[in-house]
Write an enzyme that holds these catalytic residues in place. Structure first.
Site, PDB file in Angstrom:
ATOM      1  N   GLU A   1      33.984  63.931   5.737  1.00  0.00           N
ATOM      2  CA  GLU A   1      33.623  63.484   4.381  1.00  0.00           C
ATOM      3  C   GLU A   1      34.723  62.631   3.759  1.00  0.00           C
ATOM      4  OE1 GLU A   1      34.763  65.697   1.135  1.00  0.00           O
ATOM      5  OE2 GLU A   1      34.651  67.632   2.136  1.00  0.00           O
TER       6      GLU A   1
ATOM      7  N   LYS B   1      35.538  78.137  -1.279  1.00  0.00           N
ATOM      8  CA  LYS B   1      36.712  78.394  -2.127  1.00  0.00           C
ATOM      9  C   LYS B   1      36.454  79.599  -3.023  1.00  0.00           C
ATOM     10  CE  LYS B   1      37.693  73.455  -2.204  1.00  0.00           C
ATOM     11  NZ  LYS B   1      36.417  72.902  -1.717  1.00  0.00           N
TER      12      LYS B   1
END
Length: 306
Positions: free
Chosen positions: A26, A161
């Site tokens: 990405e 996360k």
């Protein structure tokens, strides 16, 4: 016609034509995830690691309205220097950025879309998005999760996360039939740390086993991606209590400042970096390298299966 919008680098196009392994990467991590020049250095190192492990890297972005799979070093440098000036692009943003011939840095969701259009089946990233804390009130749920439910790309990540609600993220993925596989772990890794307290249904210990499960899934016509949760290497993980305290403090400040939506994650990560004295950035870089290696090994095994 798709050909008007999608542009493959010569290296990526050749690899795909020959049925060679390719790994998507990405670009949000370049423009929004890290400061310059660490962002460019990390992106180029990730490409090198993919090559060293037998696959072709395809860093994905939108440049001048073109969906690009495979960037030149100059294009990576451009994204890194421009940083947050580059629009962060998810699924909903793609048509507007393309129509206006703008530049865009792709998130997990939009990278998956462009990878699938190009015929790339494996994608390495840092961590996936998920269900945000207090989502029952805000409905703040990353588009990454719906993309995983619908797009046939395997995503190798260090879990999600821990700024997110990890329990709800796993529940959401389960509801939409997205398998979460732990690589050599029974527990969902939480990005900076190897543990989260959340058990996974599947643990596989070799890239070949993972590739086989992915191959069978798609052969059976079961659409959607697979999350391959690859824990950060032990020597780079952060102290569980320290990182969680930093995240709690950052979340409190974000709430006080009224920061919401797509601005939340960059703010929280910057704050966590500040609170941890930069150690979180080092961890972030190392876990991305680790994911690139495993993604390449899985892509190699998948290419052998056809």
């Amino acid at each position: 016609m798709m050909i008007n919008y999608l542009e493959l680098s010569k290296e990526v196009e050749k690899a795909l034509k020959l049925g060679k392994p390719v790994v998507a990467l990405e670009s949000t991590i370049i423009s929004h995830g890290m400061p310059y020049p660490e962002n460019v250095e990390t992106a180029l190192n990730v490409e090198r690691i993919v090559r060293e492990n037998g696959a072709t890297p395809a860093t994905i972005a939108i440049i001048n309205g073109k969906l690009k799979a495979g960037l030149t070093p100059d294009e990576i440098e451009y994204l890194g220097q421009k940083g947050r000036e580059i629009v962060k692009v998810s699924r909903r943003d793609i048509p507007f950025i393309v129509a206006k011939k703008m530049d865009g840095a792709t998130t997990v969701a939009s990278t998956m879309i462009i990878a699938a259009l190009a015929g790339i089946r494996v994608f390495a990233t840092g961590g996936i998005g998920g269900v945000h804390r207090e989502a029952q009130e805000t409905f703040d749920i990353s588009a990454d999760l719906q993309e995983l439910a619908n797009t046939n790309v395997a995503v190798v990540c260090a879990g999600a996360k821990s700024i997110l609600d990890l329990g709800l993220t796993l529940e959401y993925l389960e509801t939409f039939g997205v398998p979460v596989v732990g690589y050599k772990t029974d527990e969902l890794p939480a990005f900076y740390t190897r543990r989260s307290g959340f058990k996974l249904d599947y643990r596989l210990d070799t890239p070949e086993e993972i590739a086989k499960a992915i191959f069978v899934k798609w052969q059976l016509g079961l659409k959607g991606g697979v999350v391959v949760a690859n824990p950060i290497p032990e020597e780079y993980e952060m102290d569980y209590d320290v990182i969680n305290k930093a995240i709690e403090d950052a979340l409190l400040e974000a709430k006080e400042k009224g920061i919401k939506g797509k601005e939340t994650t960059p703010f929280l990560l910057a704050k966590v970096k500040e609170i941890t004295g930069g150690k979180s950035l080092d961890s972030n870089i190392q876990l991305v390298y680790n994911n690139a290696k495993l993604a390449s090994e899985i892509a190699v095994e998948l290419s052998r299966m056809g």
